[in-house]
Design a protein around this motif. Structure first.
Motif, mmCIF file in Angstrom:
data_model
loop_
_atom_site.group_PDB
_atom_site.id
_atom_site.type_symbol
_atom_site.label_atom_id
_atom_site.label_comp_id
_atom_site.label_asym_id
_atom_site.label_seq_id
_atom_site.Cartn_x
_atom_site.Cartn_y
_atom_site.Cartn_z
ATOM 1 N N GLN A 196 -56.570 -26.755 -11.918
ATOM 2 C CA GLN A 196 -55.540 -26.477 -12.921
ATOM 3 C C GLN A 196 -55.771 -27.253 -14.212
ATOM 4 N N GLY A 197 -56.688 -28.220 -14.195
ATOM 5 C CA GLY A 197 -56.947 -28.999 -15.395
ATOM 6 C C GLY A 197 -55.732 -29.819 -15.801
ATOM 7 N N GLY A 198 -55.623 -30.063 -17.082
ATOM 8 C CA GLY A 198 -54.508 -30.879 -17.567
ATOM 9 C C GLY A 198 -53.207 -30.131 -17.671
ATOM 10 N N ASP A 199 -53.219 -28.854 -17.327
ATOM 11 C CA ASP A 199 -52.017 -28.032 -17.444
ATOM 12 C C ASP A 199 -51.288 -27.994 -16.103
ATOM 13 N N CYS A 200 -50.571 -29.078 -15.789
ATOM 14 C CA CYS A 200 -49.813 -29.135 -14.538
ATOM 15 C C CYS A 200 -48.517 -28.359 -14.721
ATOM 16 N N PRO A 201 -48.330 -27.231 -14.010
ATOM 17 C CA PRO A 201 -47.145 -26.393 -14.233
ATOM 18 C C PRO A 201 -45.831 -27.144 -14.021
ATOM 19 N N LEU A 202 -45.772 -28.001 -13.001
ATOM 20 C CA LEU A 202 -44.539 -28.749 -12.753
ATOM 21 C C LEU A 202 -44.263 -29.722 -13.886
ATOM 22 N N HIS A 203 -45.277 -30.428 -14.325
ATOM 23 C CA HIS A 203 -45.102 -31.377 -15.428
ATOM 24 C C HIS A 203 -44.672 -30.653 -16.697
ATOM 25 N N VAL A 204 -45.276 -29.502 -16.942
ATOM 26 C CA VAL A 204 -44.939 -28.725 -18.135
ATOM 27 C C VAL A 204 -43.481 -28.285 -18.101
ATOM 28 N N ILE A 211 -52.572 -40.297 -14.915
ATOM 29 C CA ILE A 211 -53.722 -40.682 -15.732
ATOM 30 C C ILE A 211 -54.613 -39.468 -15.994
ATOM 31 N N PHE A 212 -54.783 -38.636 -14.973
ATOM 32 C CA PHE A 212 -55.579 -37.424 -15.147
ATOM 33 C C PHE A 212 -54.971 -36.519 -16.218
ATOM 34 N N LEU A 213 -53.655 -36.333 -16.171
ATOM 35 C CA LEU A 213 -53.003 -35.472 -17.159
ATOM 36 C C LEU A 213 -53.095 -36.064 -18.561
ATOM 37 N N THR A 214 -53.164 -37.380 -18.640
ATOM 38 C CA THR A 214 -53.213 -38.056 -19.938
ATOM 39 C C THR A 214 -54.614 -38.108 -20.507
ATOM 40 N N THR A 215 -55.600 -38.381 -19.642
ATOM 41 C CA THR A 215 -56.968 -38.627 -20.125
ATOM 42 C C THR A 215 -57.984 -37.577 -19.704
ATOM 43 N N GLY A 216 -57.644 -36.789 -18.667
ATOM 44 C CA GLY A 216 -58.611 -35.840 -18.134
ATOM 45 C C GLY A 216 -59.569 -36.465 -17.142
ATOM 46 N N GLY A 217 -59.401 -37.759 -16.849
ATOM 47 C CA GLY A 217 -60.284 -38.454 -15.924
ATOM 48 C C GLY A 217 -59.847 -38.284 -14.481
#
Length: 209
Positions: free
Chosen positions: A100-108, A171-177
């Motif tokens: 899903q990459g940085g596009d977390c549906p729940l977070h969005v 951290i993943f959603l913030t940095t992509g790491g």
């Protein structure tokens, strides 16, 4: 509101349509008109099921996405009965967030709501409670068969593992790491099972080297 079977299906169609619309165009530009067009529903229908308008719809989307977080980890999350099963679950979690990459549906969905509202807190709390409960069940099973030291507090250990996972996700959603999430899972499982857990991850070929 007590819904008929048809009404429940219509409401779910609207929620799923709103979720797809958010995925395609983002939550901040989401318009109810676009949701209505995507789901072939009228304004009166939409407000019948969501009298609170956009905020109420977003809350239902968040509930829908929260349920998917758990569902997407199955059957591994519900079958943590060996160290191999724990590593399979770990790999499924990593694969889900990588896909899903940085596009977390729940977070969005939650990001558009005031996180201090009771509804948003309830959605997040219910998700964490279900996730922790299934992790704790797996820890208790491993403890009962002698793979984890006796006396370990399963609920607390599950909470610690989940906290690490969520930190890695943030951290993943913030940095992509992705390495932070991977480290949280690897170290968390290793702390639970020690060498037995680590050996199960290595596999027979690597252990024989």
């Amino acid at each position: 509101m007590q819904l008929t079977q048809k009404g429940a299906a219509t409401k779910r169609r609207i929620v799923e349509g709103a979720a797809r619309e958010i995925h395609s165009q983002g939550v901040f530009t989401l318009r109810l008109e676009d949701v209505m067009a995507r789901t072939s529903t009228s304004k009166s229908q939409l407000f019948h099921y969501f009298p609170g308008g956009k905020d109420e719809l977003l809350l239902e989307v968040a509930r829908y996405e929260a349920a998917r977080v758990i569902d997407d980890q199955q059957p591994e999350l519900g079958s943590l009965t060996s160290w191999t099963a724990w590593w399979d679950w770990r790999d499924k979690v990593v694969a889900r967030y990588r896909a899903q990459g940085g596009d977390c549906p729940l977070h969005v969905a939650l990001s558009q709501l005031r996180t201090t509202t009771e509804g948003a807190r309830t959605v997040a709390s219910e998700l964490m409670s279900q996730w922790q409960s299934q992790l704790a069940a797996g820890i208790r099973h491993m403890r009962d068969i002698g793979e984890i030291r006796p006396g370990l507090d399963a609920e607390r250990a599950a909470a610690a593992l989940l906290a690490g996972v969520q930190g890695g996700v943030l951290i993943f959603l913030t940095t992509g790491g992705m390495e932070y999430l991977e480290a949280a899972l690897d170290e968390g499982i290793a702390r639970l099972g020690g060498e037995a857990a680590v050996s199960a991850r290595r596999g027979p070929v690597e252990r024989d080297r």
